[in-house]
Design an enzyme around this catalytic site. Structure first.
Site, PDB file in Angstrom:
ATOM      1  N   GLY A  21      52.730  72.492  23.201  1.00 54.86           N
ATOM      2  CA  GLY A  21      53.400  71.234  23.520  1.00 54.86           C
ATOM      3  C   GLY A  21      52.407  70.153  23.899  1.00 54.86           C
ATOM      4  N   GLY A  25      53.845  64.359  27.165  1.00 49.18           N
ATOM      5  CA  GLY A  25      54.083  64.770  28.538  1.00 49.18           C
ATOM      6  C   GLY A  25      52.903  65.473  29.192  1.00 49.18           C
ATOM      7  CE1 TYR A 176      63.436  73.874  31.980  1.00 49.14           C
ATOM      8  CE2 TYR A 176      64.089  73.523  34.261  1.00 49.14           C
ATOM      9  CZ  TYR A 176      63.135  73.431  33.260  1.00 49.14           C
ATOM     10  OH  TYR A 176      61.893  72.922  33.525  1.00 49.14           O
TER      11      TYR A 176
END
Length: 319
Positions: A21, A25, A176
């Site tokens: 990722g 971010g 989550y």
């Protein structure tokens, strides 16, 4: 002890780092910091185009940055295996593996392999990736570290082994929290199994960013079509959150600080552990339960088909 910042990162010249990722971010900020310290960074991104754009942005500030982009879709175990094979063919060493990518509080969907997406991406994808790369980590010259990104919300998580995929009862925040608890159970169990195998050169550490403003918070409201939730998230990010660069500090500290030991949990040390400089944090008792961790490990091997050449750790339950 002075507050830790990226200024205290060691020279990483000659070191190889994977960040999942990496194009946005926390992953983007970590990649930029690793590159600034001299590391070769493999940016593992679901979208090669977004990864290349992020790499160009970093190179515009750091022309000497040693970056490569490699496609990695954690929602597809075949793609995870293909990424790992490409890496093994091109690299002999892996000094830091940052299991960072994730999705948060999205409507129920499934990965290419039929797993609930949050559990499949956040935990199972990284479990498989680490397993595929374990031989490189073990054979690396010097120390190597596996850093697994969790969340303070892991404290609300429960491992529902009777319904791990949320087929009978799905709550997006509950799913989550379960996936983030799974991240820590994995990180701590990996550390125990490495110890049981007598492997001192590989260290497994968990971390969390506190409350950091990233696009991660927006995906759930966007996918569910909730403008009210999206607005609330944007307001909360603006008022309460630290920026992504500060949110990446626990991961960078866990990855590079010489005083880090296996099995630690690193997070912000400020208000309610939501912001501030990185330091050792206290995870939930549930995340430290070796019986729950061993069960999750067994289930994860069955679901992914990835087995680790490590002995089972034999320790008493802490809960």
């Amino acid at each position: 002890m002075s507050e830790w910042t990226t200024v205290q990162m060691p020279d990483l010249t000659g070191k190889t780092v994977i960040v999942t990722g990496a194009n946005s971010g926390l992953g983007f900020e970590a990649t930029e910091a690793f590159a600034a310290s001299g590391a070769e960074v493999v940016m593992a991104c679901r979208s090669r185009d977004r990864g290349e754009s992020a790499a160009e942005e970093i190179r515009s500030e750091q022309p000497a940055a040693d970056l490569s982009v490699s496609k990695l879709d954690l929602a597809d175990l075949e793609d995870v295996a293909a990424f790992a094979e490409r890496f093994r063919e091109s690299h002999d060493d892996l000094h830091v593996l940052c299991n960072n990518a994730g999705v948060m509080a999205i409507p129920r969907s499934e990965t290419a392999d039929g797993f609930e997406t949050q559990f499949g991406v956040n935990h199972l994808g990284h479990f498989a990736l680490t397993g595929h790369l374990l031989s490189v980590l073990r054979d690396t010259d010097g120390e190597s570290r596996v850093i697994t990104q969790s969340s303070g919300l892991h404290e609300r998580g429960e491992m529902d082994f009777s319904d791990l995929q949320g087929e009978d009862d799905y709550d997006e925040w509950g799913a989550y929290a379960q996936s983030k608890l799974a991240n820590l159970l994995f990180a701590f169990e990996l550390d125990r199994r490495l110890d049981a195998a007598g492997i001192d050169s590989v260290t497994s550490v968990g971390c969390h960013p506190g409350y950091a403003a990233t696009n991660l918070q927006y995906r759930g409201p966007e996918e569910s079509g909730s403008r009210l939730r999206l607005l609330a998230m944007k307001v909360a990010n603006a008022v309460f959150a630290q920026d992504a660069a500060d949110g990446a500090l626990p991961m960078l500290y866990a990855a590079t600080a010489p005083e880090i030991s296996g099995g630690e949990y690193i997070g912000p040390s400020g208000f309610m552990n939501m912001r501030g400089p990185p330091a050792e944090d206290t995870p939930s008792r549930r995340s430290r339960d070796p019986e729950r961790a061993a069960r999750l490990w067994e289930v994860s091997e069955e679901l992914t088909g990835v087995s680790y050449d490590l002995p089972e750790a034999t320790v008493a339950s802490e809960e």
